[in-house]
Each structure stands twice: as structure tokens, then as C-alpha cells.
Design an enzyme around this catalytic site. Structure first.
Site, PDB file in Angstrom:
ATOM      1  N   ASP A 123       0.851  -1.194   0.000  1.00 34.86           N
ATOM      2  CA  ASP A 123       0.000   0.000   0.000  1.00 34.86           C
ATOM      3  C   ASP A 123       0.885   1.243   0.000  1.00 34.86           C
ATOM      4  O   ASP A 123       2.055   1.188   0.387  1.00 34.86           O
ATOM      5  CB  ASP A 123      -0.843   0.052   1.284  1.00 34.86           C
ATOM      6  CG  ASP A 123      -1.921  -1.022   1.311  1.00 34.86           C
ATOM      7  OD1 ASP A 123      -2.116  -1.712   0.295  1.00 34.86           O
ATOM      8  OD2 ASP A 123      -2.572  -1.157   2.360  1.00 34.86           O
ATOM      9  N   ARG A 173      -0.900  -0.652  -8.758  1.00 36.17           N
ATOM     10  CA  ARG A 173      -2.304  -0.353  -8.463  1.00 36.17           C
ATOM     11  C   ARG A 173      -2.401   1.161  -8.373  1.00 36.17           C
ATOM     12  O   ARG A 173      -1.729   1.783  -7.555  1.00 36.17           O
ATOM     13  CB  ARG A 173      -2.730  -0.967  -7.143  1.00 36.17           C
ATOM     14  CG  ARG A 173      -4.091  -0.422  -6.671  1.00 36.17           C
ATOM     15  CD  ARG A 173      -4.349  -0.718  -5.215  1.00 36.17           C
ATOM     16  NE  ARG A 173      -4.211  -2.125  -4.976  1.00 36.17           N
ATOM     17  CZ  ARG A 173      -3.771  -2.640  -3.824  1.00 36.17           C
ATOM     18  NH1 ARG A 173      -3.438  -1.854  -2.829  1.00 36.17           N
ATOM     19  NH2 ARG A 173      -3.669  -3.935  -3.671  1.00 36.17           N
ATOM     20  N   LYS A 176      -6.650   7.026  -6.226  1.00 36.54           N
ATOM     21  CA  LYS A 176      -6.660   8.502  -6.260  1.00 36.54           C
ATOM     22  C   LYS A 176      -5.826   9.048  -5.107  1.00 36.54           C
ATOM     23  O   LYS A 176      -5.159  10.053  -5.245  1.00 36.54           O
ATOM     24  CB  LYS A 176      -8.098   9.015  -6.192  1.00 36.54           C
ATOM     25  CG  LYS A 176      -8.872   8.703  -7.470  1.00 36.54           C
ATOM     26  CD  LYS A 176     -10.219   9.405  -7.504  1.00 36.54           C
ATOM     27  CE  LYS A 176     -11.025   8.960  -8.716  1.00 36.54           C
ATOM     28  NZ  LYS A 176     -12.368   9.554  -8.745  1.00 36.54           N
ATOM     29  N   GLY A 177      -5.855   8.402  -3.948  1.00 43.10           N
ATOM     30  CA  GLY A 177      -5.068   8.866  -2.790  1.00 43.10           C
ATOM     31  C   GLY A 177      -5.981   9.241  -1.642  1.00 43.10           C
ATOM     32  O   GLY A 177      -6.985   9.923  -1.842  1.00 43.10           O
ATOM     33  N   THR A 220     -10.147   1.872  -7.722  1.00 38.88           N
ATOM     34  CA  THR A 220     -11.112   2.976  -7.638  1.00 38.88           C
ATOM     35  C   THR A 220     -12.541   2.445  -7.721  1.00 38.88           C
ATOM     36  O   THR A 220     -12.790   1.394  -8.317  1.00 38.88           O
ATOM     37  CB  THR A 220     -10.874   4.002  -8.775  1.00 38.88           C
ATOM     38  OG1 THR A 220     -11.823   5.071  -8.648  1.00 38.88           O
ATOM     39  CG2 THR A 220     -11.013   3.385 -10.160  1.00 38.88           C
TER      40      THR A 220
HETATM   41  P1  FDA Z   1     -14.041   8.864  -5.644  1.00 38.20           P
HETATM   42  O1  FDA Z   1     -13.684   9.320  -4.264  1.00 38.20           O
HETATM   43  O2  FDA Z   1     -14.106   9.871  -6.718  1.00 38.20           O
HETATM   44  O3  FDA Z   1     -15.363   8.040  -5.559  1.00 38.20           O
HETATM   45  C1  FDA Z   1     -16.070   7.538  -6.684  1.00 38.20           C
HETATM   46  C2  FDA Z   1     -17.398   6.990  -6.180  1.00 38.20           C
HETATM   47  O4  FDA Z   1     -17.153   5.829  -5.373  1.00 38.20           O
HETATM   48  C3  FDA Z   1     -18.141   7.940  -5.237  1.00 38.20           C
HETATM   49  O5  FDA Z   1     -18.964   8.820  -5.949  1.00 38.20           O
HETATM   50  C4  FDA Z   1     -18.912   6.980  -4.351  1.00 38.20           C
HETATM   51  O6  FDA Z   1     -20.065   6.547  -5.005  1.00 38.20           O
HETATM   52  C5  FDA Z   1     -17.968   5.808  -4.226  1.00 38.20           C
HETATM   53  N1  FDA Z   1     -17.126   5.925  -3.014  1.00 38.20           N
HETATM   54  C6  FDA Z   1     -15.808   6.249  -2.958  1.00 38.20           C
HETATM   55  N2  FDA Z   1     -15.351   6.198  -1.699  1.00 38.20           N
HETATM   56  C7  FDA Z   1     -16.399   5.838  -0.932  1.00 38.20           C
HETATM   57  C8  FDA Z   1     -16.560   5.612   0.465  1.00 38.20           C
HETATM   58  N3  FDA Z   1     -15.537   5.738   1.329  1.00 38.20           N
HETATM   59  N4  FDA Z   1     -17.783   5.251   0.897  1.00 38.20           N
HETATM   60  C9  FDA Z   1     -18.834   5.084   0.054  1.00 38.20           C
HETATM   61  N5  FDA Z   1     -18.726   5.289  -1.280  1.00 38.20           N
HETATM   62  C10 FDA Z   1     -17.538   5.650  -1.772  1.00 38.20           C
HETATM   63  N6  FDA Z   1      -5.336   5.019  -0.910  1.00 38.20           N
HETATM   64  C11 FDA Z   1      -4.055   5.290  -0.573  1.00 38.20           C
HETATM   65  O7  FDA Z   1      -3.704   6.458  -0.368  1.00 38.20           O
HETATM   66  N7  FDA Z   1      -3.149   4.280  -0.453  1.00 38.20           N
HETATM   67  C12 FDA Z   1      -3.468   2.980  -0.712  1.00 38.20           C
HETATM   68  O8  FDA Z   1      -2.626   2.094  -0.611  1.00 38.20           O
HETATM   69  C13 FDA Z   1      -4.805   2.683  -1.105  1.00 38.20           C
HETATM   70  N8  FDA Z   1      -5.189   1.414  -1.410  1.00 38.20           N
HETATM   71  C14 FDA Z   1      -6.422   1.195  -1.964  1.00 38.20           C
HETATM   72  C15 FDA Z   1      -6.733  -0.057  -2.486  1.00 38.20           C
HETATM   73  C16 FDA Z   1      -7.957  -0.246  -3.123  1.00 38.20           C
HETATM   74  C17 FDA Z   1      -8.283  -1.603  -3.707  1.00 38.20           C
HETATM   75  C18 FDA Z   1      -8.882   0.825  -3.237  1.00 38.20           C
HETATM   76  C19 FDA Z   1     -10.184   0.649  -3.930  1.00 38.20           C
HETATM   77  C20 FDA Z   1      -8.569   2.056  -2.717  1.00 38.20           C
HETATM   78  C21 FDA Z   1      -7.360   2.259  -2.070  1.00 38.20           C
HETATM   79  N9  FDA Z   1      -7.025   3.509  -1.555  1.00 38.20           N
HETATM   80  C22 FDA Z   1      -5.721   3.746  -1.182  1.00 38.20           C
HETATM   81  C23 FDA Z   1      -8.071   4.561  -1.386  1.00 38.20           C
HETATM   82  C24 FDA Z   1      -8.114   5.527  -2.556  1.00 38.20           C
HETATM   83  O9  FDA Z   1      -6.976   6.357  -2.552  1.00 38.20           O
HETATM   84  C25 FDA Z   1      -9.352   6.430  -2.485  1.00 38.20           C
HETATM   85  O10 FDA Z   1      -9.276   7.229  -1.332  1.00 38.20           O
HETATM   86  C26 FDA Z   1     -10.672   5.691  -2.487  1.00 38.20           C
HETATM   87  O11 FDA Z   1     -10.647   4.608  -3.364  1.00 38.20           O
HETATM   88  C27 FDA Z   1     -11.842   6.639  -2.888  1.00 38.20           C
HETATM   89  O12 FDA Z   1     -11.627   7.148  -4.157  1.00 38.20           O
HETATM   90  P2  FDA Z   1     -12.296   6.585  -5.502  1.00 38.20           P
HETATM   91  O13 FDA Z   1     -11.194   6.256  -6.441  1.00 38.20           O
HETATM   92  O14 FDA Z   1     -13.167   5.462  -5.223  1.00 38.20           O
HETATM   93  O15 FDA Z   1     -13.005   7.793  -6.179  1.00 38.20           O
END
Ligand code: FDA
Length: 300
Positions: A123, A173, A176-177, A220
Site C-alpha cells: 500500500d 495499483r 486517487k489517494g 477505484t
Molecule cells: P471517488 O472518491 O471519486 O469516488 C467515486 C465513487 O465511489 C463515489 O462517488 C462513491 O459513489 C464511491 N465511493 C468512494 N469512496 C467511498 C466511500 N468511502 N464510501 C462510500 N462510497 C464511496 N489510498 C491510498 O492512499 N493508499 C493505498 O494504498 C490505497 N489502497 C487502496 C486499495 C484499493 C483496492 C482501493 C479501492 C482504494 C485504495 N485507496 C488507497 C483509497 C483511494 O486512494 C481512495 O481514497 C478511495 O478509493 C476513494 O476514491 P475513488 O477512487 O473510489 O473515487
């Protein structure tokens, strides 16, 4: 709030917080996580496992974390599950003893290779750790092919980090962060982060198309972005299986199933363990509506 020590000690004692976190975790024990993985297996969805923990301060904590992950990898194999471990380096002593961390990572990479040639994922944490995490990935990848790393699209440096890792045939992987980073080093608005995510993926897909050894996982829940990238892949002659889609347990579960049905390679990350407070705070910060959900747990 994720970094507040008083909150970390006290919030997990609140019954409604414990109830709310269950939305994102099948339970605190490894057995809960393995049982959840068996259910996903029934839907042809492989998983990733993370035992929550970070910034350990005592030797017995990182020794226990490493032993646990080694056991988990063997147990996953023994049960015939398609599951991979995803670890935080500060859980494995990066802060307190880099040599111990390297020893733990060697053990995990070797155990994963010996148990079905699985990948071990690293991670990415806050930016104090970006450079040492990349350095550890470079060290490991030179010795073991089966290691992957998470990179964050909100960081302005990530494009050059991808370039730097490409000669190693990396497994990346892209997320977004999830941490709070300054405007000097990180894009702040959703529009900017999404645009950088897209640009990074377009450039990595070009590398895949050119036959470079590169594995890309889209970490994501942004289904619109995933579909745009699938369209872009198609436009350059790549199938939608040229990348994996990785989502967290409990977030957009309907989309996880739908994407899997539509022929995407979907993998779900299952987090478990009792050290869930900072991780849960980051899930709340991503989507403020989750705070309302947590408060609703106060109601009978
Ligand atoms: P975005 O925040 O734009 O969300 C898109 C849509 O997804 C939202 O409109 C909502 O519908 C849904 N959604 C997203 N987050 C949600 C939540 N918490 N609750 C409910 N719905 C939600 N980060 C990091 O800094 N280091 C890491 O090592 C990892 N590892 C990691 C592994 C995996 C498999 C995932 C999926 C994510 C991570 N992350 C991470 C977290 C990542 O950085 C990010 O904060 C989250 O995935 C939320 O961003 P999205 O890409 O989903 O997009």
C-alpha cells in the site's frame, strides 16, 4: 482526525462506531475475512486481504504482523482461495527498523511465491513514506517478480514515479489517494485528480499496448472513469481485461458484481483487524455522507 491519538484510543470503544465500521469490514478476525473471501469466490470475484495496522512502535507488533501475513497467505492457498495480501510498510516496521521491514517483506514475497505464485501488494501511505516505499519496492522487485505497489494519482510526482518503475516491469495499483496532502505536492480538486488519474492510465495503457511488462490495477470505485478507460483501451486495440478493477469491501458492491458480469477482472479488498480507526476515518473523509451513516447507527 485520522491522526488524533486520543480519538484513536477512544472512538473504537463506542458501540455505534463499531456498528458503523461493519459496513466496510466483514469483521475483525482473519476467519471473518476468509469467510467473506469464500463468498466472493462463489461469485468468481478474487480478493485482496489487509490486516489493518500502521506505524507500529514495538518489535512484537511488527513481528506479529509479518507472522500473521505469512500464515494468511498459506491459509488462503490451503483453502483454494484466490486471494493476495496487501500490506502497509509502517505496519512492518518501516518507521522503527528498516532492516526488520526488509526481512519481513522478503519472507512475505517468498511465502507468496511458494503458495500458488501469488502477488504481495504494498500500500502507499502519506508522503513522508513515498520515497522509502518506492525504494523498498525497487529492492524487492529486483529479487522477486511477484510484488506490486500502490501509486496515488493525486500526487504530482506520480508520473515520474511510473517512469522510474517501468524498467522493473512493475505491478501497479493506481488509486486517487486517501491522505491529506499539501497543494505544493498534490492536486486538490476532484477534477484535477481525475484528470491525472486518466492521464496516468492512458500512458500506462500505451506501455501495455507496446508489449512492456506492466500490470495495471485500477483501485477505484469511480465506475465512470473505469468505463472511460475501458473505451480508451478498446480504441487502441486492448480488451477490458488489460487491467484489473479493485474496489473495497462494502463500497459499490452492486457495481463490483455488475462489472464482473460484464467481463472485467474485478478484485475486492477485504480489510479486517481491530486497528481500524485511522483507516475508517479515511473512508469517512472520502465521502462525507458516510458520517451521516455512522451517526444513524446511534438510532435503534
Ligand atoms: P471517488 O472518491 O471519486 O469516488 C467515486 C465513487 O465511489 C463515489 O462517488 C462513491 O459513489 C464511491 N465511493 C468512494 N469512496 C467511498 C466511500 N468511502 N464510501 C462510500 N462510497 C464511496 N489510498 C491510498 O492512499 N493508499 C493505498 O494504498 C490505497 N489502497 C487502496 C486499495 C484499493 C483496492 C482501493 C479501492 C482504494 C485504495 N485507496 C488507497 C483509497 C483511494 O486512494 C481512495 O481514497 C478511495 O478509493 C476513494 O476514491 P475513488 O477512487 O473510489 O473515487
Amino acid at each position: 482526525m485520522a491522526g488524533n491519538e486520543w480519538m484513536r484510543r477512544n472512538v473504537p470503544r463506542l458501540w455505534f462506531a463499531r456498528r458503523a465500521v461493519r459496513r466496510f469490514m466483514p469483521g475483525e478476525s482473519a476467519e471473518d475475512a476468509l469467510k467473506a473471501a469464500e463468498k466472493f469466490q462463489g461469485q468468481h470475484i478474487p480478493v485482496l486481504f489487509t490486516r489493518l495496522g500502521e506505524n507500529v512502535t514495538r518489535a512484537e507488533q511488527h513481528e506479529a504482523a509479518a507472522d500473521h501475513y505469512a500464515w494468511l497467505i498459506e491459509e488462503t492457498h490451503r483453502r483454494g482461495l484466490d486471494g493476495e495480501a496487501s500490506v502497509k510498510l509502517t505496519h512492518l516496521a518501516m518507521d522503527m527498523s528498516p532492516p526488520a521491514m526488509q526481512k519481513h517483506m522478503d519472507l512475505l514475497a517468498e511465502t507468496a511465491a511458494a503458495n500458488g505464485n501469488r502477488t504481495v501488494w504494498i500500500d502507499m501511505e502519506g508522503t513522508d513514506y513515498t520515497e522509502p516505499t518506492l525504494a523498498e519496492y525497487e529492492r524487492l522487485k529486483a529479487r522477486y517478480p511477484n510484488v506490486g505497489i500502490c501509486l496515488q494519482a493525486y500526487l504530482k510526482r506520480t508520473y515520474s514515479d511510473v517512469e522510474r518503475l517501468l524498467p522493473l516491469e512493475p505491478k501497479i495499483r493506481l488509486v486517487k489517494g486517501a491522505y491529506s496532502e499539501s497543494v505544493e505536492i498534490a492536486y486538490q480538486t476532484r477534477r484535477e485528480v481525475d484528470a491525472n488519474y486518466m492521464a496516468l492510465c492512458v500512458s500506462m495503457l500505451a506501455q501495455i499496448k507496446a508489449g512492456r511488462g506492466l500490470f495495471l490495477g485500477l483501485g477505484t470505485h469511480d465506475v465512470r472513469l473505469i468505463k472511460q478507460l475501458a473505451q480508451h483501451a478498446r480504441s487502441i486495440g486492448l480488451p477490458r481485461t488489460c487491467f484489473d478493477v479493485e474496489m473495497l469491501y462494502g463500497i459499490r458492491a452492486d457495481q463490483q458484481r455488475r462489472l464482473a458480469k460484464d467481463g472485467y477482472n474485478v478484485r475486492v479488498l477485504i480489510a479486517y483487524g481491530d486497528y481500524w480507526y485511522p483507516w475508517y476515518m479515511r473512508r469517512l473523509a472520502e465521502r462525507p455522507a458516510n458520517v451521516i451513516f455512522a451517526l444513524r447507527q446511534l438510532l435503534p
